[in-house]
Motif scaffolding. Structure first.
Motif, mmCIF file in Angstrom:
data_model
loop_
_atom_site.group_PDB
_atom_site.id
_atom_site.type_symbol
_atom_site.label_atom_id
_atom_site.label_comp_id
_atom_site.label_asym_id
_atom_site.label_seq_id
_atom_site.Cartn_x
_atom_site.Cartn_y
_atom_site.Cartn_z
ATOM 1 N N ALA A 160 0.832 -1.206 0.000
ATOM 2 C CA ALA A 160 0.000 0.000 0.000
ATOM 3 C C ALA A 160 0.866 1.254 0.000
ATOM 4 C CB ALA A 160 -0.930 -0.018 1.213
ATOM 5 N N ILE A 161 1.932 1.236 0.751
ATOM 6 C CA ILE A 161 2.841 2.382 0.787
ATOM 7 C C ILE A 161 3.501 2.583 -0.573
ATOM 8 C CG2 ILE A 161 5.048 3.200 1.726
ATOM 9 C CD1 ILE A 161 4.193 1.991 4.420
ATOM 10 N N LEU A 162 3.950 1.483 -1.174
ATOM 11 C CA LEU A 162 4.687 1.594 -2.437
ATOM 12 C C LEU A 162 3.816 2.087 -3.587
ATOM 13 C CD1 LEU A 162 6.949 -1.591 -2.288
ATOM 14 C CD2 LEU A 162 7.598 0.798 -1.881
ATOM 15 N N GLN A 163 2.515 1.980 -3.456
ATOM 16 C CA GLN A 163 1.627 2.476 -4.504
ATOM 17 C C GLN A 163 1.662 3.994 -4.608
ATOM 18 O OE1 GLN A 163 -2.251 0.819 -3.722
ATOM 19 N NE2 GLN A 163 -1.718 -1.210 -4.489
ATOM 20 N N THR A 164 2.000 4.655 -3.518
ATOM 21 C CA THR A 164 1.989 6.122 -3.519
ATOM 22 C C THR A 164 3.343 6.748 -3.179
ATOM 23 O OG1 THR A 164 1.241 6.138 -1.205
ATOM 24 C CG2 THR A 164 -0.461 6.198 -2.921
ATOM 25 N N ALA A 165 4.291 5.950 -2.685
ATOM 26 C CA ALA A 165 5.583 6.512 -2.254
ATOM 27 C C ALA A 165 6.320 7.119 -3.444
ATOM 28 C CB ALA A 165 6.428 5.429 -1.597
ATOM 29 N N LYS A 166 6.763 8.349 -3.290
ATOM 30 C CA LYS A 166 7.445 9.037 -4.375
ATOM 31 C C LYS A 166 8.906 8.629 -4.470
ATOM 32 C CE LYS A 166 4.408 13.092 -4.236
ATOM 33 N NZ LYS A 166 4.318 14.561 -4.039
ATOM 34 N N ASP A 167 9.449 8.022 -3.402
ATOM 35 C CA ASP A 167 10.859 7.660 -3.408
ATOM 36 C C ASP A 167 11.071 6.166 -3.660
ATOM 37 O OD1 ASP A 167 9.679 7.010 -0.993
ATOM 38 O OD2 ASP A 167 11.397 7.573 0.244
ATOM 39 N N GLY A 168 10.029 5.474 -4.106
ATOM 40 C CA GLY A 168 10.168 4.057 -4.396
ATOM 41 C C GLY A 168 10.918 3.820 -5.701
ATOM 42 N N VAL A 169 11.644 2.699 -5.741
ATOM 43 C CA VAL A 169 12.395 2.320 -6.943
ATOM 44 C C VAL A 169 12.171 0.835 -7.206
ATOM 45 C CG1 VAL A 169 14.156 4.112 -6.724
ATOM 46 C CG2 VAL A 169 14.454 1.938 -5.529
ATOM 47 N N ALA A 170 12.817 0.321 -8.268
ATOM 48 C CA ALA A 170 12.590 -1.067 -8.661
ATOM 49 C C ALA A 170 12.918 -2.049 -7.558
ATOM 50 C CB ALA A 170 13.421 -1.385 -9.907
ATOM 51 N N MET A 171 13.955 -1.764 -6.775
ATOM 52 C CA MET A 171 14.346 -2.666 -5.699
ATOM 53 C C MET A 171 13.213 -2.882 -4.703
ATOM 54 S SD MET A 171 16.862 -4.415 -4.235
ATOM 55 C CE MET A 171 18.543 -3.813 -4.243
ATOM 56 N N ASP A 172 12.401 -1.868 -4.472
ATOM 57 C CA ASP A 172 11.267 -2.007 -3.552
ATOM 58 C C ASP A 172 10.316 -3.098 -4.028
ATOM 59 O OD1 ASP A 172 11.645 0.411 -1.705
ATOM 60 O OD2 ASP A 172 11.691 1.344 -3.673
ATOM 61 N N ARG A 173 10.025 -3.065 -5.323
ATOM 62 C CA ARG A 173 9.103 -4.045 -5.888
ATOM 63 C C ARG A 173 9.713 -5.449 -5.860
ATOM 64 N NH1 ARG A 173 3.893 -5.133 -6.283
ATOM 65 N NH2 ARG A 173 3.352 -6.269 -8.174
ATOM 66 N N ILE A 174 10.997 -5.549 -6.168
ATOM 67 C CA ILE A 174 11.679 -6.844 -6.111
ATOM 68 C C ILE A 174 11.598 -7.429 -4.712
ATOM 69 C CG2 ILE A 174 13.912 -8.003 -6.294
ATOM 70 C CD1 ILE A 174 14.636 -5.943 -8.477
ATOM 71 N N ALA A 175 11.841 -6.597 -3.705
ATOM 72 C CA ALA A 175 11.871 -7.081 -2.326
ATOM 73 C C ALA A 175 10.514 -7.579 -1.859
ATOM 74 C CB ALA A 175 12.371 -5.979 -1.396
ATOM 75 N N VAL A 176 9.457 -6.843 -2.164
ATOM 76 C CA VAL A 176 8.134 -7.277 -1.702
ATOM 77 C C VAL A 176 7.700 -8.543 -2.428
ATOM 78 C CG1 VAL A 176 6.732 -5.860 -3.279
ATOM 79 C CG2 VAL A 176 5.839 -6.464 -1.031
ATOM 80 N N LEU A 177 8.034 -8.661 -3.707
ATOM 81 C CA LEU A 177 7.684 -9.867 -4.449
ATOM 82 C C LEU A 177 8.465 -11.076 -3.937
ATOM 83 C CD1 LEU A 177 7.479 -8.356 -8.032
ATOM 84 C CD2 LEU A 177 5.580 -9.419 -6.780
ATOM 85 N N ALA A 178 9.734 -10.861 -3.582
ATOM 86 C CA ALA A 178 10.538 -11.954 -3.044
ATOM 87 C C ALA A 178 9.979 -12.442 -1.716
ATOM 88 C CB ALA A 178 11.983 -11.501 -2.874
ATOM 89 N N ALA A 179 9.582 -11.502 -0.868
ATOM 90 C CA ALA A 179 8.999 -11.887 0.417
ATOM 91 C C ALA A 179 7.666 -12.597 0.236
ATOM 92 C CB ALA A 179 8.832 -10.654 1.299
ATOM 93 N N LEU A 180 6.865 -12.113 -0.699
ATOM 94 C CA LEU A 180 5.602 -12.797 -0.994
ATOM 95 C C LEU A 180 5.853 -14.205 -1.509
ATOM 96 C CD1 LEU A 180 3.514 -9.951 -2.666
ATOM 97 C CD2 LEU A 180 2.841 -11.253 -0.623
ATOM 98 N N GLY A 181 6.881 -14.350 -2.340
ATOM 99 C CA GLY A 181 7.236 -15.675 -2.828
ATOM 100 C C GLY A 181 7.604 -16.608 -1.691
ATOM 101 N N ALA A 182 8.343 -16.083 -0.708
ATOM 102 C CA ALA A 182 8.707 -16.904 0.451
ATOM 103 C C ALA A 182 7.483 -17.291 1.261
ATOM 104 C CB ALA A 182 9.687 -16.131 1.326
ATOM 105 N N LEU A 183 6.572 -16.353 1.446
ATOM 106 C CA LEU A 183 5.355 -16.630 2.198
ATOM 107 C C LEU A 183 4.514 -17.699 1.486
ATOM 108 C CD1 LEU A 183 3.323 -16.044 4.454
ATOM 109 C CD2 LEU A 183 2.457 -14.128 3.084
ATOM 110 N N HIS A 184 4.323 -17.527 0.195
ATOM 111 C CA HIS A 184 3.513 -18.498 -0.546
ATOM 112 C C HIS A 184 4.194 -19.868 -0.596
ATOM 113 C CE1 HIS A 184 1.435 -14.893 -2.590
ATOM 114 N NE2 HIS A 184 0.625 -15.420 -1.691
ATOM 115 N N PHE A 185 5.537 -19.886 -0.604
ATOM 116 C CA PHE A 185 6.240 -21.163 -0.562
ATOM 117 C C PHE A 185 5.957 -21.868 0.759
ATOM 118 C CE2 PHE A 185 9.482 -24.279 -0.258
ATOM 119 C CZ PHE A 185 9.854 -24.602 -1.554
ATOM 120 N N ARG A 186 6.048 -21.134 1.845
ATOM 121 C CA ARG A 186 5.786 -21.733 3.160
ATOM 122 C C ARG A 186 4.371 -22.308 3.243
ATOM 123 N NH1 ARG A 186 8.814 -20.463 7.879
ATOM 124 N NH2 ARG A 186 11.008 -20.605 7.284
#
Length: 330
Positions: free
Chosen positions: A223-249
């Motif tokens: 939700a923060i990253l949808q509006t954060a003006k200082d977000g970059v590609a790494m932010d999206r990579i990190a959240v997707l990686a964590a989601l991948g870990a959660l879904h794997f578990r």
């Protein structure tokens, strides 16, 4: 264990945790040129990193006056952070140490000007597996005289990183929550810094099998990253990686495949900046592809991963192979 590269993101961030220009003006007497360097380097690109290198080469040839030397110390710190999030860890460690060596000549060991290079050094050494040295850097970090809440957040986040590595998940959670409180107190509760700290918190929850809490933290991060003006590609990579870990578990293989596949796609699109991250995603992505019976694609990804094996330091971004082993032991 969730990999340390995710920690690198959450501990270092891509956007600065506090303004470099403010840092220079508060603690350095190097003049307006150095302030301008800090301001312009707030988001370092490949081109800017090369420009920093050119300026530093001139410094290293000798003849710098004290103001120029101090400015070089800050430039090394800026470039160290850039190298760190680009996966160039040996270079990041070198630059962070050089920054500390230069700035340490004219500043006391608890001066806040040392906060940024010390933090980078602690994170990178942890990434490189130099855990004892990372703890040593973190002890020095904790001695820094921090005044602003955003500075205190840096210290709490690094402490949380090391506690999580020790399996002291409740203590790590407390550190991350304190860091979030400091970020919000600084008026940055909707910033990429807040998002990256939520990512670290989510990873701690995943390791502790607190999956509902992890999901809430990741939902807040997104939700923060949808509006954060200082977000970059790494932010999206990190959240997707964590989601991948959660879904794997949770054995939600299709969701895990989608998450990790998208994260890899983003890393590949910005290959100049994130080649190491792409490499770290590959082994886990291959395992998930096999789980969803896409074996031909899995073999292709495994072959690609093998080409990086001797060139990438650290663990996979999400070490799902170890997660798989833990799942089998349930």
């Amino acid at each position: 264990m969730l990999a340390k590269t995710a920690l690198l993101y959450t501990a270092l961030g891509v956007a600065p945790s506090f303004s470099l220009a403010q840092e220079v003006q508060a603690g350095v007497s190097a003049g307006s040129a150095c302030v301008e360097l800090a301001r312009n380097a707030q988001f370092v690109t490949v081109v800017k990193a090369q420009a920093l290198g050119d300026a530093l080469s001139k410094y290293l040839r000798g003849g710098a006056n004290p103001a120029e030397e101090e400015c070089a110390g800050i430039a090394f710190s800026i470039r160290a952070a850039f190298f760190a999030v680009s996966g160039r860890l040996d270079e990041a460690e070198f630059d962070a140490q050089r920054s500390l060596d230069i700035l340490g000549k004219s500043h006391s060991s608890n001066d806040r000007i040392l906060l940024r290079p010390l933090h980078t050094l602690a994170v990178v050494r942890f990434e490189l597996g130099k855990v004892a040295q990372a703890r040593q850097a973190n002890r020095r970090l904790q001695l820094i005289h921090t005044e602003r809440p955003e500075e205190q957040a840096i210290v709490h986040t690094m402490s949380g990183t090391l506690l999580r590595a020790d399996g002291r998940l409740k203590e790590a959670e407390s550190e991350y929550l304190e860091a979030l409180e400091m970020i919000r107190e600084a008026g940055r509760g909707e910033s990429a810094d807040a998002a990256s700290t939520l990512n670290a918190l989510a990873l701690a929850y995943i390791e502790g099998r607190q999956y509902d809490e992890a999901r809430r933290a990741l939902d807040s991060q997104m939700a923060i990253l949808q509006t954060a003006k200082d977000g970059v590609a790494m932010d999206r990579i990190a959240v997707l990686a964590a989601l991948g870990a959660l879904h794997f578990r949770l054995h939600q293989w299709l969701d895990a495949e989608q998450d990790l596949g998208e994260a890899l796609s983003i890393a590949d699109r910005d290959n100049l900046l994130y080649p190491a991250l792409a490499a770290k995603l590959l082994p886990g992505y291959a395992i998930v592809l096999r789980k969803v019976h896409r074996r031909t694609e899995a073999r292709s990804i495994e072959a690609r991963a093998a080409t990086y094996r001797h060139h990438v330091t650290g663990d996979a971004l999400v070490d799902v192979s170890e997660l798989a082993a833990k799942s089998r032991l349930k």
